[in-house]
Design an enzyme around this catalytic site. Structure first.
Site, short mmCIF file in Angstrom:
data_model
loop_
_atom_site.label_atom_id
_atom_site.label_comp_id
_atom_site.label_asym_id
_atom_site.label_seq_id
_atom_site.Cartn_x
_atom_site.Cartn_y
_atom_site.Cartn_z
N GLY A 32 -31.18 -6.25 -43.26
CA GLY A 32 -30.55 -6.99 -44.56
C GLY A 32 -30.97 -7.90 -44.50
O GLY A 32 -32.49 -8.41 -43.73
N LEU A 33 -31.18 -8.64 -45.39
CA LEU A 33 -31.92 -10.32 -46.34
C LEU A 33 -32.02 -11.51 -45.87
O LEU A 33 -30.57 -11.45 -44.22
CB LEU A 33 -31.90 -10.70 -47.42
CG LEU A 33 -32.34 -9.44 -48.96
CD1 LEU A 33 -31.25 -9.71 -50.15
CD2 LEU A 33 -33.76 -9.08 -48.98
N GLY A 35 -30.67 -15.01 -44.19
CA GLY A 35 -29.29 -15.16 -44.95
C GLY A 35 -28.13 -14.24 -44.69
O GLY A 35 -26.72 -14.85 -45.06
N GLY A 37 -26.63 -13.05 -42.76
CA GLY A 37 -25.84 -12.87 -41.08
C GLY A 37 -26.00 -12.35 -40.28
O GLY A 37 -25.42 -12.31 -38.79
N LYS A 38 -27.09 -11.52 -40.01
CA LYS A 38 -27.53 -10.83 -38.89
C LYS A 38 -27.54 -11.57 -37.57
O LYS A 38 -26.61 -11.43 -36.77
CB LYS A 38 -28.72 -10.19 -39.48
CG LYS A 38 -29.19 -9.45 -39.87
CD LYS A 38 -30.68 -9.09 -40.38
CE LYS A 38 -30.99 -10.20 -40.74
NZ LYS A 38 -31.98 -10.85 -41.87
N SER A 106 -36.17 -6.24 -41.00
CA SER A 106 -36.89 -4.90 -40.40
C SER A 106 -36.49 -4.37 -42.22
O SER A 106 -36.35 -3.86 -42.62
CB SER A 106 -36.24 -4.05 -39.59
OG SER A 106 -34.97 -4.26 -39.80
#
Length: 199
Positions: A32-33, A35, A37-38, A106
């Protein structure tokens, strides 16, 4: 590949790392982008799993980019190599019986597919954190998005470089409304039901 540690002479069966740790070693690939929350979700999931007696480890930019991949930048080629190395490490950890949680933007589908092939499709669990870019920018405590929009950071995903969302992820979680608790419960329930033995 399954690592065979020894053989059980009574049952004439191989003793694998999976049998020793009594869990299915999988890689949960959070994408994910910046920010979305990864890393926050990855660390929360790791704590939940360890608290329940599960052997696991998080791979993210903090522990990979500063060591193993410190020679890489953020060009498309370097991003691809970053993901390849992470996938190889995750596979080795899976072979040792560990659950691996990766937290990387990714951004390219081809790179994530490469990671799936390295790790093995049966052990690769792709999760898309789908917070929109406006929300991600609001969470940007380090000011990366602001710098990227000012042209101070090149090849910044979502601004000056593309993000290709998964077409068919194992799970897609919207982290725009609630940041940790609800996404954590969603992901943990999916894992409990589908992937890990005796959780």
């Amino acid at each position: 590949m399954i690592s065979v540690l020894a053989s059980d002479p009574q049952k004439n069966e191989p003793i694998t790392a999976e049998k020793v740790v009594r869990q299915r070693p999988v890689t949960v690939w959070l994408t994910g982008l910046s920010g979305a929350g990864k890393s926050t979700l990855a660390i929360a999931l790791e704590r939940r799993l360890i608290g329940n007696g599960r052997a696991c480890h998080v791979l993210d930019g903090d522990n990979v980019r500063h060591g193993l991949n410190r020679d890489l930048g953020f060009s498309a080629a370097d991003r691809s190599e970053n993901i390849r190395r992470v996938a190889e490490v995750a596979k080795l950890m899976n072979d040792a019986g560990l659950i691996v949680i990766t937290a990387f933007i990714s951004p390219y589908r081809a790179d994530r597919e490469m990671a799936r092939e390295i790790i093995g499709s049966d052990n690769f669990f792709e999760v898309h954190l789908s917070a929109p870019i406006a929300i991600c920018e609001q969470r940007d405590a380090k000011g990366w998005y602001k710098k990227a929009r000012a042209g101070e950071i090149a090849d910044f995903t979502g601004i000056s470089a593309p993000y290709e969302p998964p077409l068919n992820p194992a799970a897609s979680i919207d982290t725009s409304m609630v940041f940790v608790d609800d996404p954590l419960m969603q992901l943990y329930k999916i894992l409990s039901r589908s992937l890990v033995k005796n959780m």
